[in-house]
Scaffold this motif. Structure first.
Motif, mmCIF file in Angstrom:
data_model
loop_
_atom_site.group_PDB
_atom_site.id
_atom_site.type_symbol
_atom_site.label_atom_id
_atom_site.label_comp_id
_atom_site.label_asym_id
_atom_site.label_seq_id
_atom_site.Cartn_x
_atom_site.Cartn_y
_atom_site.Cartn_z
ATOM 1 N N HIS A 153 -1.698 1.107 -4.627
ATOM 2 C CA HIS A 153 -1.255 -0.220 -5.106
ATOM 3 C C HIS A 153 -0.381 -0.848 -4.182
ATOM 4 O O HIS A 153 -1.006 -2.403 -3.963
ATOM 5 C CB HIS A 153 -0.461 -0.024 -6.428
ATOM 6 C CG HIS A 153 -0.196 -1.249 -7.160
ATOM 7 N ND1 HIS A 153 1.064 -1.724 -6.776
ATOM 8 C CD2 HIS A 153 -0.663 -2.070 -8.037
ATOM 9 C CE1 HIS A 153 1.264 -2.881 -7.699
ATOM 10 N NE2 HIS A 153 0.220 -3.113 -8.473
ATOM 11 N N GLN A 154 0.358 -0.292 -3.579
ATOM 12 C CA GLN A 154 1.411 -1.265 -2.595
ATOM 13 C C GLN A 154 0.418 -1.433 -1.455
ATOM 14 O O GLN A 154 0.648 -2.874 -0.907
ATOM 15 C CB GLN A 154 2.541 -0.020 -2.135
ATOM 16 C CG GLN A 154 3.508 -0.928 -1.630
ATOM 17 C CD GLN A 154 4.504 0.242 -1.255
ATOM 18 O OE1 GLN A 154 4.687 1.062 -1.992
ATOM 19 N NE2 GLN A 154 5.275 0.223 -0.333
ATOM 20 N N VAL A 206 -1.650 -4.713 -2.605
ATOM 21 C CA VAL A 206 -0.880 -5.931 -2.906
ATOM 22 C C VAL A 206 -0.436 -6.667 -1.528
ATOM 23 O O VAL A 206 -0.585 -7.631 -1.309
ATOM 24 C CB VAL A 206 0.547 -5.845 -3.659
ATOM 25 C CG1 VAL A 206 1.096 -6.817 -3.699
ATOM 26 C CG2 VAL A 206 0.034 -5.066 -5.020
ATOM 27 N N GLN A 207 -0.325 -5.709 -0.588
ATOM 28 C CA GLN A 207 0.002 -6.265 0.739
ATOM 29 C C GLN A 207 -0.978 -6.963 1.195
ATOM 30 O O GLN A 207 -1.038 -8.110 2.061
ATOM 31 C CB GLN A 207 0.705 -5.261 1.541
ATOM 32 C CG GLN A 207 2.219 -5.055 1.337
ATOM 33 C CD GLN A 207 2.718 -3.682 1.986
ATOM 34 O OE1 GLN A 207 1.921 -3.023 2.885
ATOM 35 N NE2 GLN A 207 3.845 -3.332 1.714
ATOM 36 N N ASN A 238 -2.049 -10.257 -0.390
ATOM 37 C CA ASN A 238 -1.042 -11.171 -0.082
ATOM 38 C C ASN A 238 -1.449 -12.003 1.132
ATOM 39 O O ASN A 238 -1.098 -13.135 1.241
ATOM 40 C CB ASN A 238 0.202 -10.505 -0.003
ATOM 41 C CG ASN A 238 0.962 -10.850 -1.344
ATOM 42 O OD1 ASN A 238 1.555 -12.025 -1.599
ATOM 43 N ND2 ASN A 238 1.236 -10.118 -2.204
ATOM 44 N N TRP A 252 -6.121 -12.404 -7.170
ATOM 45 C CA TRP A 252 -6.942 -11.423 -6.006
ATOM 46 C C TRP A 252 -8.274 -10.873 -6.208
ATOM 47 O O TRP A 252 -8.965 -10.314 -5.285
ATOM 48 C CB TRP A 252 -6.157 -10.440 -6.008
ATOM 49 C CG TRP A 252 -4.603 -10.866 -5.450
ATOM 50 C CD1 TRP A 252 -4.416 -11.963 -4.659
ATOM 51 C CD2 TRP A 252 -3.207 -10.119 -5.748
ATOM 52 N NE1 TRP A 252 -3.042 -11.890 -4.515
ATOM 53 C CE2 TRP A 252 -2.580 -10.977 -4.807
ATOM 54 C CE3 TRP A 252 -2.856 -8.980 -6.163
ATOM 55 C CZ2 TRP A 252 -1.051 -10.583 -4.985
ATOM 56 C CZ3 TRP A 252 -1.602 -8.564 -6.211
ATOM 57 C CH2 TRP A 252 -0.513 -9.544 -5.747
#
Lengths: 436, 295
Positions: free
Chosen positions: A81-82, A85-86, A89, A113
């Protein structure tokens, strides 16, 4: 001076050479394919990896204009997930197709997204309604359910002769099993450590008592009498009925499985994954002596299972949206789902497959029981702020269960903090923009 | 003379540049972030300047104050134990005995084990009802029945503190040992001549002369303990509830779990301010004691 530092034969010049070579090969790898190169990120380890490679191979043979490359991502949900997200973004177009956990879809959708899939006209009626609900945000569909995970009640058939009629009946049956000669130490085991698993366990008791976390208008319902009854019931099984050991408050899925598999528990709340291994006499003491069913209800509520599973969605920054949907459509087609059920035991998200004889041949678990559980499944709150909401809930539930707080106070505190979260994140405005 | 100082400046410039790049720049950036609303997961909120809004939220969060309290508790308890035990070990190692070299090397083993590995070892010992900790305590008759260590706040701290003491006492002991070896042996001889006992020698010679070493140890250990993360992350995860959560874990949660860059940066700034303040206090204390000695 520079010559002395980076002379012709020095290690430094080798380093530069090596790095330029890596860069060069990386560029070539990208430029190799003539057709469209799709990137895909999802579980690519072990049996799942083998199966995925096989299905992608077939997809490419049927679609010679497309080439699919698997982007390796961490298997741990939080880490994956992390990373997503990066990437998102930074508006990176890769991976074109993302495997999402069921609770991420609204978050990614609200962030813009991932692409709405409605323009591809997927046949949503073929899927279990709960899985479609979990993948919808603001009236649009953002992911197609790839496979379903669902909370099940495992029962030792040799110790508990029949399915519990309701939650109180389950307690009685568990106690009876415990007090038999040579009976198991524990009546029931579940996931009670302070993590996401605790929320899924709680949701099932909450539904059983007729409560909800958030209602359709986005109002937090955790301080309702139903929620208090559900949490009080869970606590009672630990301290008064003593059917669940206090150890469950530090347990995840695997610790519970070990206890059940070693014959130490009459009931277990878990996902479908351990079923096959527990029927293997080489590693399990309960092979052939257990079955699955849905969690029972309490008066005023209904039998509820937590819904898990994974979805496929399209990166909003992709340059190949149509090709990406072709891949999703292929991977979620009945044939691939049946193969997935047979190879790795994951439940299809298509309803009709549960009437298909091939599924009962493919699945280790009894198909009828699985269908009943999936039909009673409710998604966790479908909201972009789910992860933070869940963190608050995990802490407060755990505080109540370890007796740092009374259930009512803990739930009131959870409701208050979740309301503050809703305020801070502008959820109300976002929800009001949600299509009627 | 002037050109020499100029040359000096030129020569240290690269080092200063590196320090600016790797220490000051990230610090400045974090400060800047901390004044913004920046939620990686919620792009719809935008990235606006909100002044001290994040700090106001921190001050209003009871979980933050709780984590600060847990950190202080952990720091005080673990360092006190480590200092007493470390002094004891250092005094023992300072005596001449056979195999002293081997003992000094062996004592460093816990310190050499990575914290995460050590934490896992301790978790296995305390985790289940059938764990070693329960078995030993039951055998000794200290416990009547096995307990689940990680569901009560009090018992959760036991493995945390024990693991930290086990792991860092050797480090403390070695620092103190270095201090001990600087003490002039003739002082003890003179004291013995005058008929001073071992306890008098310890309290009137050893400990006063060890003050610097103790202060240095305190600085290192306080700053370390205040930033405790991996040990607790692995052992209790901050639970039960959040009753063993230290500030570093709180910051980690905001920054890397919830990806709230603005808020998480603000928490980091607060932690930085506290540790910096502690360091300044200690160094001041050290400076005063140095002057006192010169007089």
């Amino acid at each position: 001076m520079t010559r002395a530092l980076c002379g012709k034969r020095s290690p430094c010049s080798w380093l530069v050479l090596g790095m330029s070579l890596i860069l060069l090969t990386a560029c070539q790898a990208n430029a190799k394919e003539d057709g469209t190169v799709l990137t895909f990120s999802g579980s690519a380890l072990g049996a799942e990896g083998t199966l995925l490679a096989l299905q992608l191979e077939r997809f490419m043979r049927e679609n010679p204009d497309l080439h699919v490359r698997v982007l390796r991502t961490p298997e741990g949900a939080t880490q994956r997930h992390q990373l997503y997200v990066q990437w998102l973004n930074a508006r990176v177009g890769d991976p074109d197709v993302l495997q999402l956990d069921v609770v991420w879809t609204p978050e990614f959708a609200a962030a813009g997204w991932i692409l709405p899939l409605d323009r591809f006209k997927p046949a949503v009626g073929d899927f279990f309604p709960a899985t479609i609900e979990a993948n919808s945000w603001a009236g649009k569909l953002y992911g197609l359910p790839w496979f379903v995970d669902v909370g099940l009640l495992y029962r030792r058939t040799d110790l508990v002769p029949r399915e519990p009629r309701n939650l109180d009946d389950m307690v009685a049956l568990a106690r009876a099993a415990q007090s038999r000669r040579g009976g198991p130490r524990y009546g029931i085991v579940w996931q009670g450590a302070r993590y996401e698993g605790l929320v899924t366990t709680f949701i099932e008791y909450l539904g059983a008592f007729g409560g909800r976390i958030i209602d359709d208008q986005g109002k937090v319902m955790l301080d309702s009498p139903e929620a208090v009854r559900a949490l009080t019931f869970m606590r009672k099984t630990l301290y008064d009925d003593r059917i669940a050991p206090l150890d469950v408050l530090t347990w995840h899925e695997e610790e519970g499985r070990f206890a059940f598999q070693n014959g130490n528990a009459a009931f277990m709340r878990n996902w479908p994954y351990p079923y096959a291994a527990m029927n293997d006499t080489a590693q399990s003491r309960v092979a052939g002596k257990f079955t699955i069913g849905p969690m029972p209800a309490a008066p005023g509520g209904k039998s509820t299972a937590a819904l898990g599973g994974n979805q496929l969605a399209i990166n909003a920054y992709t340059e190949h949206a149509d090709a990406a949907y072709r891949l999703i459509a292929y991977l979620t087609a009945p044939e691939q789902m049946l193969e997935r059920a047979a190879e790795v035991g994951q439940y299809p998200s298509r309803r009709a497959l549960f009437d298909d004889g091939r599924l009962s041949a493919a699945l280790a678990t009894p198909v009828e029981q699985a269908r009943r559980a999936i039909e009673s499944a409710t998604p966790r709150p479908v909201t972009p702020i789910y992860t933070e909401l869940s963190e608050i809930l995990q802490i407060e539930l755990h505080r109540a269960l370890v007796r740092q707080a009374e259930p009512e106070a803990a739930l009131r505190s959870a409701a208050m903090r979740i309301n503050a979260l809703v305020e801070r994140t502008g959820m109300r405005e976002l929800m009001s923009k949600k299509a009627p | 003379m002037k050109s020499e100082s100029k040359l000096g400046l030129v020569l240290v410039a690269p080092a200063l540049g590196v320090i600016a790049l790797i220490a000051l720049f990230p610090l400045g950036w974090t400060l800047w972030e901390s004044l913004h609303q920046h939620d990686l997961r919620m792009p719809w909120l935008g990235q606006s300047f909100i002044g001290l809004g994040n700090f106001a939220e921190i001050m209003g969060d009871p979980r933050f104050w709780g984590s600060l309290g847990h950190t202080a508790f952990f720091t005080v308890v673990s360092i006190s134990l480590e200092l007493v035990l470390g002094l004891f070990l250092a005094l023992a190692m300072n005596r001449a005995f056979r195999g002293r070299g081997a003992v000094r090397a062996a004592i460093l083993v816990p310190w050499a084990i990575p914290t995460v590995v050590a934490a896992l070892l301790w978790r296995f010992m305390f985790e289940s009802e059938a764990g070693i900790a329960n078995a030993v305590l039951l055998d000794l008759g200290i416990l009547e029945k096995a307990i689940v260590w990680f569901i009560h706040t009090g018992t959760s701290w036991v493995p945390v503190i024990l693991a930290d003491v086990w792991k860092t006492t050797p480090f403390v002991a070695l620092l103190l040992l270095a201090g001990l070896q600087n003490i002039d042996k003739s002082l003890y001889e003179a004291a013995s001549m005058d008929g001073a006992g071992a306890w008098w020698q310890l309290t009137h010679i050893t400990i006063p002369l060890l003050k610097h070493a103790i202060l240095v140890t305190l600085i290192f250990r306080t700053l370390d303990a205040f930033r405790v993360f991996d040990l607790i992350y692995v052992l209790t995860g901050g639970g039960p509830g959040t009753s063993t959560e230290p500030v570093a874990l709180y910051a980690f949660n905001a920054l890397l779990q919830n990806l709230r860059f603005g808020y998480g940066s603000a928490v980091s700034v607060v932690i930085f301010a506290i540790t910096f303040g502690l360091a300044v206090l200690y160094i001041k204390g050290l400076g005063v004691s140095l002057q006192g000695d010169e007089r």
